[in-house]
Design an enzyme around this catalytic site. Structure first.
Site, PDB file in Angstrom:
ATOM      1  N   ASP A 157      -2.874   4.414  -5.260  1.00  0.00           N
ATOM      2  CA  ASP A 157      -2.155   3.136  -5.350  1.00  0.00           C
ATOM      3  C   ASP A 157      -2.875   2.129  -6.249  1.00  0.00           C
ATOM      4  O   ASP A 157      -2.262   1.367  -6.984  1.00  0.00           O
ATOM      5  CB  ASP A 157      -1.873   2.550  -3.955  1.00  0.00           C
ATOM      6  N   ASN A 158      -4.207   2.137  -6.194  1.00  0.00           N
ATOM      7  CA  ASN A 158      -5.005   1.236  -7.044  1.00  0.00           C
ATOM      8  C   ASN A 158      -6.397   1.842  -7.137  1.00  0.00           C
ATOM      9  O   ASN A 158      -6.695   2.825  -6.449  1.00  0.00           O
ATOM     10  CB  ASN A 158      -5.064  -0.198  -6.470  1.00  0.00           C
ATOM     11  N   ASP A 206      -5.335   6.719  -1.556  1.00  0.00           N
ATOM     12  CA  ASP A 206      -5.455   5.293  -1.279  1.00  0.00           C
ATOM     13  C   ASP A 206      -6.795   4.780  -1.804  1.00  0.00           C
ATOM     14  O   ASP A 206      -7.850   5.240  -1.349  1.00  0.00           O
ATOM     15  CB  ASP A 206      -5.370   5.102   0.243  1.00  0.00           C
ATOM     16  N   ASP A 207      -6.751   3.884  -2.771  1.00  0.00           N
ATOM     17  CA  ASP A 207      -7.986   3.280  -3.315  1.00  0.00           C
ATOM     18  C   ASP A 207      -8.864   4.273  -4.079  1.00  0.00           C
ATOM     19  O   ASP A 207     -10.076   4.073  -4.177  1.00  0.00           O
ATOM     20  CB  ASP A 207      -8.875   2.685  -2.198  1.00  0.00           C
ATOM     21  N   CYS A 219      -3.032  -2.369  -2.206  1.00  0.00           N
ATOM     22  CA  CYS A 219      -2.189  -1.270  -1.713  1.00  0.00           C
ATOM     23  C   CYS A 219      -0.705  -1.578  -1.638  1.00  0.00           C
ATOM     24  O   CYS A 219       0.102  -0.966  -2.325  1.00  0.00           O
ATOM     25  CB  CYS A 219      -2.643  -0.845  -0.312  1.00  0.00           C
TER      26      CYS A 219
END
Ligand SMILES: *[C@@H]1O[C@H](CO)[C@@H](O)[C@H](O)[C@H]1NC(C)=O
Ligand SMILES: *[C@@H]1O[C@H](CO)[C@@H](O)[C@H](O)[C@H]1NC(C)=O
Ligand SMILES: *[C@@H]1O[C@H](CO)[C@@H](O)[C@H](O)[C@H]1NC(C)=O
Ligand SMILES: *[C@@H]1O[C@H](CO)[C@@H](O)[C@H](O)[C@H]1NC(C)=O
Ligand SMILES: *[C@@H]1O[C@H](CO)[C@@H](O)[C@H](O)[C@H]1NC(C)=O
Ligand SMILES: *[C@@H]1O[C@H](CO)[C@@H](O)[C@H](O)[C@H]1NC(C)=O
Length: 608
Positions: free
Chosen positions: A340-341, A52-53, A88
């Protein structure tokens, strides 16, 4: 014996499908494929580790030794992998559906424009990868963060579809490293107060892996950590449509106790765009103050805690590989690793966060190892999150859907070599609404962060172009300006832009205005593209097929078509979601063959 039983079972399914007539034809195709491949060899398993991130550009991968040993050294690193929206929930929905955010219309983390409730109301719970994997005969397992606004209140309204077994991290505890809540199968949520969330995740993942192996059926397992996202506490209003800087409390990610003292000397890489003396970017970013030393020190601490929080994820990589090896299925299992990003800390004076279109936020890790995947290879082909659902489905021999906005990523050496020549060169990036600062400093919230953007990476060019709801534009030439500092858009459009080594070592040039006109029309197609248009946008502009990339489109005979006939991408208003009426012209004109005789002044020429 087991194999024979399996075949008979599949045969029975084929006969059933036939009896059901036309409606079952798609499934029948899938089952037929299953039958063939089961005869040939057992279908592969897939393990997908999704963080995540996690950044690519702040160097986080270098601090993950197991990732290097098991994935980078044993697989292929796609260094031009992009998310198509740097937030997200929308990014994950695109990943799991194979569709751009403008086609899912899940564009935010919360209702009304996003979050789990919007995913459900858009009908996507019936039309996403887990469901298709099961249709293809796979067992599906998922543990960790699924979507935002998937909460202890709405987890069963309805349950996410398509999973053999699942254990989801739920809001408002998703980002509480020391107070997580998981919800398993159809059970009520359980709090793990005091346990480290990534370690709880690991134990769930290993349990599911054991389950999956005992089932003697191919499986797809996703392990989705909340790390290295910031630690977050929400106030109730956040989820109800009143999200703001006042309804979210963010702090640096929390590492596991055993990792808390690592990396004491590490700091955010001091690239030329890090807290620069001279501000740049669109007005809300150009208006950010230079960060004070206290601010920079805090952000370095934030950075170190991201690296530390990733250590428990790195251990999961090792734990998964060791177990796959012990079960004797490592050689028949693909392992995917992505985020996700991306993330920025301090670049362009931005506080910790994402949501922007800069490389730090959109160019993210993708590493794949598995049967036939080249080892230790770095691939330059352009890939995006919308390509992942088609890629997974093709790996499991499922049926590709006509409405996918992405294209299968080749995973063997011949496929990768061919893609280097034939694959598209663009990424369509989009964003609606807020940008959030997750650190302790600066303005917390910015509302009008709505833009359409384009990354184009071809032979001789590497460009970023964006159009904002404020009417502002950006154009960066990443070959000469890799840190996206010099916006060329506000400069003289009659000036000559020189490309490098476009063909066989020659350079070429075009007026800046000529280049911008082509990029704008490409963006005009992509911002509402569907299915094949998204991977083959030049076919929309040039149906005859004689233009396949930016280089071809720069031909001066198209000057009139691009510079005078096409409308330009624009907005009439800044919205927080995908409100079509506020997004200016829709759809580009197609070049008509009759006009080919009318030639312009050949502004596009090769300089030998
Ligand atoms: C965990 O969350 C619950 C519910 O919000 C709260 O009562 C409790 O104090 C939290 N525990 C910790 C360690 O933060
Ligand atoms: C949570 O922590 C307790 C106490 O340390 C431990 O006994 C338990 O195994 C942990 N549970 C998980 C799922 O990690
Ligand atoms: C949002 O805030 C407004 C104004 O404070 C309030 O009237 C409304 O009830 C809130 N909506 C939700 C869903 O919390
Ligand atoms: C813009 O560039 C063109 C071509 O180099 C030049 O002739 C012109 O004077 C420039 N205009 C301005 C305002 O600098
Ligand atoms: C955001 O955009 C809206 C609508 O275009 C405008 O009314 C508002 O002033 C803008 N806010 C800021 C902070 O720029
Ligand atoms: C996207 O969803 C929002 C919120 O439901 C809705 O207002 C909007 O019209 C939708 N956009 C499109 C293009 O369907």
């Amino acid at each position: 014996m087991a194999r024979l039983q399996k075949l008979l079972l599949l045969l029975g399914l084929v006969l059933n499908a036939q009896a059901m007539g036309n409606a079952a034809q798609d499934n029948q195709q899938i089952i037929a494929n299953t039958l063939i491949t089961t005869e040939a060899h057992d279908r592969p398993n897939v393990v997908f580790i999704l963080t995540d991130d996690q950044d690519l550009h702040l160097d986080s991968l270098s601090y993950m030794p197991y990732l290097k040993q098991h994935l980078l050294d044993q697989g292929t690193f796609f260094r031009r992998h992009y998310c198509t929206i740097a937030l997200c929930c929308p990014s994950r929905v695109s990943l799991w559906t194979g569709k751009a955010a403008h086609n899912t219309n899940v564009t935010d983390v919360n209702p009304p424009y996003g979050g789990y409730p919007k995913f459900v109301s858009q009908g996507l719970n019936e039309a996403w990868l887990p469901v298709w994997l099961q249709e293809a005969g796979y067992n599906t397992y998922y543990t960790g963060k699924l979507f935002n606004a998937h909460t202890v209140e709405n987890y069963d309204a309805p349950f996410p579809k398509g999973f053999t077994r699942s254990s989801f991290l739920l809001d408002p505890f998703t980002y509480q490293y020391l107070n997580s809540t998981f919800q398993t199968d159809k059970d009520a949520p359980v709090s793990y107060e005091g346990n480290y969330s990534t370690d709880v995740l690991a134990s769930k993942a290993y349990d599911f892996l054991e389950d999956a192996v005992s089932e003697k059926k191919p499986f797809f397992l996703t392990i989705a950590s909340n790390a290295p996202h910031s630690n977050v506490a929400f106030k109730q209003d956040w989820f109800g449509g009143n999200a703001s800087g006042d309804t979210i409390i963010t702090s640096p990610p929390i590492p596991a106790e055993r990792h808390k003292d690592l990396f004491k000397d590490e700091i955010v890489p001091r690239t030329p765009n890090f807290n620069p003396d001279k501000a740049s970017g669109v007005s809300w970013i150009a208006g950010l103050p230079k960060q004070s030393q206290n601010n920079v020190d805090f952000n370095d601490h934030f950075y170190r805690n991201r690296l530390r929080a990733l250590q428990a994820v790195d251990e999961i990589i090792d734990g998964v590989i060791k177990r796959l090896d012990e079960y004797g299925i490592l050689d028949n299992t693909y392992i995917f690793y992505s985020s996700d990003n991306g993330y920025h800390i301090g670049q362009h004076r931005l506080q910790p966060g994402k949501e922007c279109g800069f490389e730090e936020d959109i160019n993210i890790p993708l590493i794949v190892r598995g049967p036939g995947v080249p080892k230790g290879k770095v691939s330059d082909i352009v890939t995006t999150h919308t390509d992942l659902a088609p890629t997974f489905l093709s790996l499991v021999h499922g049926k590709l859907r006509a409405d996918f906005d992405g294209a299968v990523i080749p995973l063997d050496a011949p496929g990768l070599d061919e893609a280097q020549v034939t694959r598209h060169e663009h990424v369509n990036v989009e964003y609606w609404g807020f940008a959030l600062s997750e650190g302790d400093y600066g303005q917390r919230w910015f509302d009008n962060n709505t833009y359409k953007a384009l990354r184009v990476i071809g032979r001789g060019y590497s460009l970023y172009y964006s159009v904002w709801c404020s009417g502002e534009h950006q154009l960066y030439d990443l070959i000469n300006d890799p840190y996206e500092i010099n916006n060329l858009y506000p400069t003289n459009h009659s000036a000559i832009f020189t490309f490098e080594q476009v063909n066989s070592g020659k350079s070429a040039s075009a007026k800046l205005g000529t280049l911008i006109s082509r990029l704008d029309s490409l963006l005009l197609v992509l911002k509402t593209c569907k299915a094949r248009e998204c991977t083959h946008p030049w076919e929309v502009l040039h149906p005859s097929g004689n233009v396949q990339n930016l280089y071809d489109a720069l031909d001066s005979r198209f000057d009139d078509f691009y510079e005078l006939q096409q409308e330009r991408v624009s907005f009439s208003k800044c919205e927080k979601g995908y409100i079509l009426e506020s997004e200016g012209p829709i759809g580009a004109k197609a070049y008509s063959i009759e006009e080919i005789g009318v030639r312009g002044g050949h502004l596009w020429h090769e300089l030998v």
